[in-house]
Design a protein around this motif. Structure first.
Motif, PDB file in Angstrom:
ATOM      1  N   ALA A 125       0.844  -1.209   0.000  1.00 66.39           N
ATOM      2  CA  ALA A 125       0.000   0.000   0.000  1.00 66.39           C
ATOM      3  C   ALA A 125       0.880   1.261   0.000  1.00 66.39           C
ATOM      4  O   ALA A 125       0.613   2.213  -0.736  1.00 66.39           O
ATOM      5  N   ARG A 126       1.943   1.256   0.791  1.00 67.14           N
ATOM      6  CA  ARG A 126       2.807   2.451   0.851  1.00 67.14           C
ATOM      7  C   ARG A 126       3.514   2.676  -0.496  1.00 67.14           C
ATOM      8  O   ARG A 126       3.651   3.811  -0.960  1.00 67.14           O
ATOM      9  N   LEU A 127       3.944   1.586  -1.114  1.00 67.81           N
ATOM     10  CA  LEU A 127       4.642   1.725  -2.399  1.00 67.81           C
ATOM     11  C   LEU A 127       3.672   2.175  -3.498  1.00 67.81           C
ATOM     12  O   LEU A 127       4.037   2.971  -4.368  1.00 67.81           O
ATOM     13  N   ALA A 128       2.432   1.687  -3.420  1.00 73.75           N
ATOM     14  CA  ALA A 128       1.440   2.062  -4.443  1.00 73.75           C
ATOM     15  C   ALA A 128       1.137   3.562  -4.372  1.00 73.75           C
ATOM     16  O   ALA A 128       0.847   4.192  -5.395  1.00 73.75           O
ATOM     17  N   SER A 132       5.136   8.704  -8.047  1.00 71.26           N
ATOM     18  CA  SER A 132       6.267   9.280  -8.791  1.00 71.26           C
ATOM     19  C   SER A 132       7.598   8.571  -8.486  1.00 71.26           C
ATOM     20  O   SER A 132       8.662   9.040  -8.903  1.00 71.26           O
ATOM     21  N   HIS A 133       7.496   7.479  -7.735  1.00 71.43           N
ATOM     22  CA  HIS A 133       8.670   6.636  -7.485  1.00 71.43           C
ATOM     23  C   HIS A 133       9.835   7.403  -6.858  1.00 71.43           C
ATOM     24  O   HIS A 133      10.979   7.302  -7.298  1.00 71.43           O
ATOM     25  N   LEU A 134       9.472   8.151  -5.802  1.00 65.99           N
ATOM     26  CA  LEU A 134      10.521   8.853  -5.046  1.00 65.99           C
ATOM     27  C   LEU A 134      11.325   7.874  -4.192  1.00 65.99           C
ATOM     28  O   LEU A 134      12.496   8.102  -3.907  1.00 65.99           O
ATOM     29  N   HIS A 165       6.604  -1.302  -8.386  1.00 68.54           N
ATOM     30  CA  HIS A 165       7.516  -0.241  -7.937  1.00 68.54           C
ATOM     31  C   HIS A 165       8.959  -0.626  -8.272  1.00 68.54           C
ATOM     32  O   HIS A 165       9.365  -1.754  -8.031  1.00 68.54           O
ATOM     33  N   PRO A 166       9.737   0.333  -8.813  1.00 63.19           N
ATOM     34  CA  PRO A 166      11.104  -0.026  -9.233  1.00 63.19           C
ATOM     35  C   PRO A 166      12.170   0.054  -8.135  1.00 63.19           C
ATOM     36  O   PRO A 166      13.354  -0.112  -8.427  1.00 63.19           O
ATOM     37  N   ALA A 167      11.767   0.313  -6.886  1.00 59.29           N
ATOM     38  CA  ALA A 167      12.773   0.475  -5.817  1.00 59.29           C
ATOM     39  C   ALA A 167      13.673  -0.758  -5.731  1.00 59.29           C
ATOM     40  O   ALA A 167      13.231  -1.887  -5.977  1.00 59.29           O
ATOM     41  N   LEU A 168      14.922  -0.515  -5.345  1.00 54.96           N
ATOM     42  CA  LEU A 168      15.825  -1.633  -5.070  1.00 54.96           C
ATOM     43  C   LEU A 168      15.365  -2.319  -3.783  1.00 54.96           C
ATOM     44  O   LEU A 168      14.850  -1.652  -2.877  1.00 54.96           O
TER      45      LEU A 168
END
Ligand SMILES: Cc1ncc(COP(=O)(O)O)c(C=O)c1O
Length: 397
Positions: A125-128, A132-134, A165-168
């Motif tokens: 939910a937090r990633l969604a 803007s993928h900060l 989400h593209p986060a590492l």
């Protein structure tokens, strides 16, 4: 009396007992770290680490404690002011968050009650929300050493993927590596942080980053200042079998030996052994009438058990009685659970009788400290060890 006979029982959840084979391997003359013999040593340990991390990707070894490898993961991949998302599973998650903040990152932490691992739905939910993928990295502790809770990483990976989400993904395996099943490549982890002093059965002083191709690409763009921790220099020297600076050569002798020992036992057997000892320990805790701190059976740690003490009994006083009377060290409660829990480490070079001795010391110490016990935890653990699970880790003849 200045000499205490017999071995001290080091039953904290790391550093763990260093086996004699490893001690003997370390006790050798230091070699030339720029000579041909060193190349053979470094190649063998990197290959062994690939097996332990279950990766085909890059692995670097730092002459540093685990905290150094935490820092290395961040400074190699982030730029000043970047956002990272942590999850408050316990004290070590908070310490990693503090480190990130001190480095100048915006380190948000999803709050937690310390008695559960990462909640995949809250993470998703937090990633969604972060359209803007900060958020550049999600950082989680696989096995929270402060609480004895193991997060379910395949579910963490799925949560990130579902949020697209593209986060590492960065994972701390300091108290799970070589004790609890872990798969860097299969679980899509970008940076795994490890340390020498727990499942790897070495003294403190070495730490590791296993690095995905995606993390290596991020490192090329990342702007945080870095020198000692810089992957590019480590990996360029590593290609030739060397370090860019003086390595901890004697600890690497020890690492080579411990990796050989893990290979001889077989990693799956190592994991089964840890699972079995953790089950026996939890049975003891319940038979005493005490509470296992971890609330979700799917998240029980196989490398340590945190025990919640009755409110009128200070866990550190119980630990003190056990240390003074039985020469055994147990883990203190860290951060907000100090005085409330003590931690039994059952990881590393360990067997049934060492666990039995450990639980005897805890049981006698609880009695001496005046903690009312419902029954014998030792009896419950021995019954389990002796019958239900007949040493699944022993090779079948
Ligand atoms: C899960 C976890 N992360 C990080 C650390 C910090 O590692 P070190 O004390 O080796 O710097 C520890 C230490 O116990 C740990 O258990």
């Amino acid at each position: 009396m200045t000499y205490r006979s017999g071995r001290h029982f080091l039953q904290i959840p790391g550093p763990t007992n260093v086996p004699d084979r490893v001690l003997r391997a370390i006790d050798r003359p230091t070699m030339d770290h720029r000579g041909p013999e060193f190349v053979l040593l470094s190649r063998e340990v990197i290959e062994g680490l690939h097996t332990v991390f279950r990766t085909r990707g890059a692995v670097v070894i730092y002459p540093a404690s685990g905290t150094g490898a935490w820092e290395a993961a961040l400074v190699n991949t982030m730029s000043p002011g970047d956002s990272v998302l942590m999850v408050e599973t316990g004290q070590f998650a908070l310490l990693w968050q503090k480190l990130a903040t001190r480095l100048g990152l915006v380190a948000e932490c999803i709050p937690g009650d310390w008695r559960h691992g990462v909640d995949p739905e809250r993470l998703e939910a937090r990633l969604a929300e972060d359209r803007s993928h900060l958020i550049k990295a999600v950082c989680v502790v696989h096995n929270e050493t402060s609480t004895g809770v193991t997060s379910r990483l395949p579910l963490v990976r799925k949560a990130i993927d579902r949020a697209k989400h593209p986060a590492l993904l960065m994972v701390d395996t300091i108290s799970s590596l070589a004790s609890i099943d872990y798969r860097h490549d299969e679980w899509g982890v970008d940076v795994t942080v490890g340390g020498s002093q727990k499942g790897l059965m070495l003294p403190p002083g070495l730490s590791f980053n296993a690095i995905s191709d995606k993390a290596l690409t991020a490192a090329r763009e990342a702007k945080m200042p870095r020198s000692y921790w810089a992957w590019d220099e480590m990996l360029a020297a590593g290609k030739l079998g060397f370090f860019p600076y003086t390595p901890a050569t004697n600890l690497l002798y020890g690492l080579r030996e411990s990796l050989r020992m893990l290979d001889e036992e077989g990693l799956d057997n190592v994991f089964a052994r840890h699972a079995r000892h953790s089950e026996a320990t939890r049975r003891a805790v319940r038979a005493w009438g005490l509470e296992v701190f971890c609330l979700n059976p799917d998240e029980y740690s196989h490398s340590l058990t945190a025990v919640l003490c009755p409110p009128q009994h200070d866990a550190d006083k119980i630990r003190q009685v056990i240390l003074e009377r039985f020469d055994m060290s147990l883990g203190t409660g860290l951060g907000k659970v100090q005085g409330k829990v003590f931690r039994i480490g059952h990881l590393g070079d360990f067997n049934d009788l060492m666990l039995a001795g450990t639980l005897c010391g805890v049981e006698m110490g609880l009695q001496l400290a005046g903690v009312p016990l419902r029954g014998s935890g030792v009896g419950a653990a021995l019954e389990y060890l002796g019958t239900a699970a007949m040493a699944p880790h022993l090779p079948v003849a």
